[in-house]
Design a protein around this motif. Structure first.
Motif, PDB file in Angstrom:
ATOM      1  N   LYS A  61       0.845  -1.194   0.000  1.00  0.00           N
ATOM      2  CA  LYS A  61       0.000   0.000   0.000  1.00  0.00           C
ATOM      3  C   LYS A  61       0.880   1.244   0.000  1.00  0.00           C
ATOM      4  O   LYS A  61       2.027   1.203   0.455  1.00  0.00           O
ATOM      5  N   ILE A  62       0.340   2.320  -0.505  1.00  0.00           N
ATOM      6  CA  ILE A  62       1.070   3.582  -0.465  1.00  0.00           C
ATOM      7  C   ILE A  62       0.085   4.693  -0.107  1.00  0.00           C
ATOM      8  O   ILE A  62      -1.131   4.503  -0.197  1.00  0.00           O
ATOM      9  N   GLY A  63       0.621   5.843   0.269  1.00  0.00           N
ATOM     10  CA  GLY A  63      -0.253   6.959   0.606  1.00  0.00           C
ATOM     11  C   GLY A  63      -0.570   7.787  -0.635  1.00  0.00           C
ATOM     12  O   GLY A  63       0.093   7.656  -1.668  1.00  0.00           O
ATOM     13  N   ALA A  64      -1.576   8.645  -0.522  1.00  0.00           N
ATOM     14  CA  ALA A  64      -1.970   9.481  -1.662  1.00  0.00           C
ATOM     15  C   ALA A  64      -1.150  10.760  -1.727  1.00  0.00           C
ATOM     16  O   ALA A  64      -1.007  11.367  -2.783  1.00  0.00           O
ATOM     17  N   PHE A  65      -0.593  11.135  -0.582  1.00  0.00           N
ATOM     18  CA  PHE A  65       0.039  12.450  -0.474  1.00  0.00           C
ATOM     19  C   PHE A  65       1.471  12.444  -1.012  1.00  0.00           C
ATOM     20  O   PHE A  65       2.281  11.603  -0.634  1.00  0.00           O
ATOM     21  N   VAL A  66       1.755  13.388  -1.905  1.00  0.00           N
ATOM     22  CA  VAL A  66       3.112  13.508  -2.453  1.00  0.00           C
ATOM     23  C   VAL A  66       3.602  14.933  -2.221  1.00  0.00           C
ATOM     24  O   VAL A  66       2.875  15.891  -2.492  1.00  0.00           O
ATOM     25  N   SER A  67       4.820  15.042  -1.689  1.00  0.00           N
ATOM     26  CA  SER A  67       5.432  16.355  -1.490  1.00  0.00           C
ATOM     27  C   SER A  67       6.780  16.344  -2.200  1.00  0.00           C
ATOM     28  O   SER A  67       7.578  15.434  -1.986  1.00  0.00           O
TER      29      SER A  67
END
Lengths: 177, 417
Positions: A61-67
């Motif tokens: 799984k991965i998160g949706a947030f990218v910075s």
């Protein structure tokens, strides 16, 4: 000054020269990518993009947030530097992964490390990621060498590098759409 | 006429739609703008939460939030918890199989670290050995000055050999630690003391002063019995230990250590003792290679043995040797390295080892030196379903100097977190 004293003083001087502190995200980006402007951008991956990253990175799984930082010079975009925070053992580390405009990884910097310092990966070890691409399908022992006594950190960094390359590819595809 | 009316009505309708659209256009824009602002605030909050500690400007009063309110994002978690443990089933199946087989919860260890601030760090490990004996395996304070110079004090691990400081079951290939690093280098070797450590370029070093071993407990099998483990340790004698490791490449490391000092601890002899050791570790792709060679010298073995016999600590025939010598080399290859299925690792390994705790018998000693001269070949399989869990099966072919066959088969399981 006695020989022993001179030795001790020079040891202390050499030791002090090596004072090492974690760079800030922007300092690290500047060290890895040379450009004129450094802009930060945040974005959210759609569900479809997330599953694409999961598949490319072979992760559960991965998160949706990218910075990330976008680095530009006179002729356009030089590259991107992605921020990622993940667990090592029970505590997190924050890495900055820089990717050039051709999709090749150009460097990784540790920005924060909460586990005991002896589990930290050294810069020399992280050099093996230079030039790696999403197609390389990075995996420990297959095409990434481990670290004696810090296997868990080594795997966390390998997975992070692969994840960031996958996110980068998906965001590049988004631009073309 | 009817047709004209219809057209007029249609036009009015169209105009009406147009009017309605023109009326809602402003409010939709406003709603989108409001939504966008909310999302931006939300994204900033998420970013601050995740990366506030590495992007300082994020926490400098963003979005009307004062620095003190946003400070929570840069608070560091101070407590670090970890641990490891291992079980061992050992089946003695050599020619002399009178020795009882055993199934032992060898150790369960809990690690607690606390980072008071960027300079002061506490590291502790509490060990439950054989499920019924508790030790503090280490407990020391670090003052982190610079990369090249840091200070450490407390109950510390002797920085000697490969497994002296790195002995978690997930790191050690075999079900048991090596015999060299059990008998000659008495891992886990810990004593009260302290010193300095750091990195100078590609070299890491440690330099400690620790309480010496208790020479009163040395015997024919070596110095292992002399470990004081930080428990009301006799501090009549201290020893110096120095270690250096060079990272030749990021995956190849070569190092060594020296330990020296008097180990008498008022046992009636000085017990001048010196240990030297050099080692190599390689992690290249699917390969794991470890090698170590060590030698020791007990200067006044004869008088120490005499004192120990007089004190009733040993009897004739159990005298410590004047010199010990041992080496091992092991090779493992992860068969699943080129797959892309999770973290699975299946590593067959082989280890060659020679251990002689009587390589030079002390004058006056009546010990049967051949009993303490072991040749060991270990072949085994190390399986890790995930990095933190390991199962090991191995067979050890063991011969002593009298050619007695002391083979055993071991099954181990371990975890680390």
């Amino acid at each position: 000054m006695s020989f022993k004293g001179a030795l001790l003083v020079s040891l202390v001087m050499v030791a002090t020269l090596h004072a090492g502190k974690f760079p800030s995200a922007e300092e690290a980006t500047r060290q890895l990518l040379a450009g004129n402007t450094y802009d930060r951008e945040t974005t959210l991956l759609t569900k479809a993009e997330q599953s694409e990253v999961i598949q490319l990175a072979n992760q559960k799984k991965i998160g949706a947030f990218v910075s990330r930082y976008i680095v530009r010079n006179e002729s356009g975009i030089v590259g991107y530097a992605y921020l990622d925070k993940h667990l090592v053992r029970t505590l997190p580390e924050t890495l900055l992964v820089a990717v050039d405009s051709n999709g090749a990884l150009v460097g990784i910097k540790v920005l924060a490390f909460r586990e005991p310092a002896e589990f930290m990966a050294r810069e020399g070890w992280m050099e093996q990621f230079h030039g790696r691409r999403v197609e390389d399908q990075l995996r420990m022992r297959r095409n990434v060498d481990g670290i004696t006594g810090a296997t868990i950190t080594a795997r966390a960094i390998t997975q992070c590098a692969r994840r960031m390359l996958a996110i980068h590819q998906v965001l590049e595809q988004r631009k073309k759409k | 006429m009817k047709m004209k009316l219809k057209l007029a009505a249609f036009t009015v309708c169209l105009l009406g739609i147009d009017v309605t659209y023109a009326q809602t256009e402003v409010s939709t824009d406003e709603r989108i703008a409001a939504l966008e602002e909310k999302i931006t605030i939300l994204m900033d909050e998420v970013e601050k939460d995740w990366f506030g500690d590495v992007i300082p400007e994020l926490t400098e009063g963003v979005h009307g939030m004062g620095p003190s309110a946003s400070k929570i994002y840069s608070i560091e978690q101070g407590l670090s918890i970890g641990g490891y443990g291992e079980l061992l089933y050992s089946n003695n199946n050599g020619r002399d199989n009178t020795k009882t087989d055993s199934f032992d919860m060898v150790r369960a260890v809990l690690y607690f670290g606390y980072k008071f601030n960027d300079k002061w760090v506490l590291n502790t490990e509490f060990e439950f050995e054989h499920a019924d004996t508790v030790f503090v395996e280490f407990a020391y304070l670090d003052y982190l000055h610079t990369e090249g110079l840091n200070f450490r004090g407390g109950l510390v691990l002797a920085p000697i050999g490969i497994q002296g400081e790195l002995h978690e079951p997930s790191i050690v290939l075999g079900a048991t630690r090596t015999t060299v690093e059990t008998r000659i280098i008495p891992t886990t070797w810990r004593e009260n003391g302290g010193g300095i450590f750091g990195d100078l370029g590609s070299m890491s070093y440690k330099l400690y002063l620790m309480t010496s071993l208790d020479g009163g407990q040395f015997d024919a099998a070596g110095i292992r019995g002399g470990r004081q483990k930080g428990s009301s340790a006799k501090a009549e004698d201290f020893s110096i230990v120095a270690r250096a490791d060079w990272r030749m490449t990021p995956t190849l490391s070569i190092g060594g250590s020296l330990y020296g000092g008097q180990q008498g601890q008022d046992s009636g002899a000085d017990g001048d003792f010196f240990l030297a050791e050099t080692h190599l570790t390689l992690r290249k792709g699917a390969f794991t290679v470890n090698a170590l060679v060590t030698a020791t010298r007990l200067g006044d073995a004869q008088s120490l043995n005499a004192a120990n016999i007089a004190a009733g600590n040993i009897v004739a025939g159990e005298e410590a040797g004047e010199a010990m010598f041992g080496w091992y080399t092991e090779l493992g290859y992860d068969l699943l390295a080129s797959s892309d299925i999770g973290e699975l690792q299946l590593t067959p390994f082989v280890r060659l080892e020679q251990v002689d705790t009587q390589s030079k018998v002390a004058s006056g000693s009546t010990v049967d030196a051949a009993d303490y001269d072991l040749d060991i070949v270990t072949v085994g399989l190390n399986f890790k379903p995930i990095d933190e869990v390991v199962f090991k099966l191995e067979h050890q072919f063991i011969r002593d100097g009298n050619n007695a066959q002391l083979d055993r088969t071991n099954f181990g399981m371990g975890y680390v977190f």
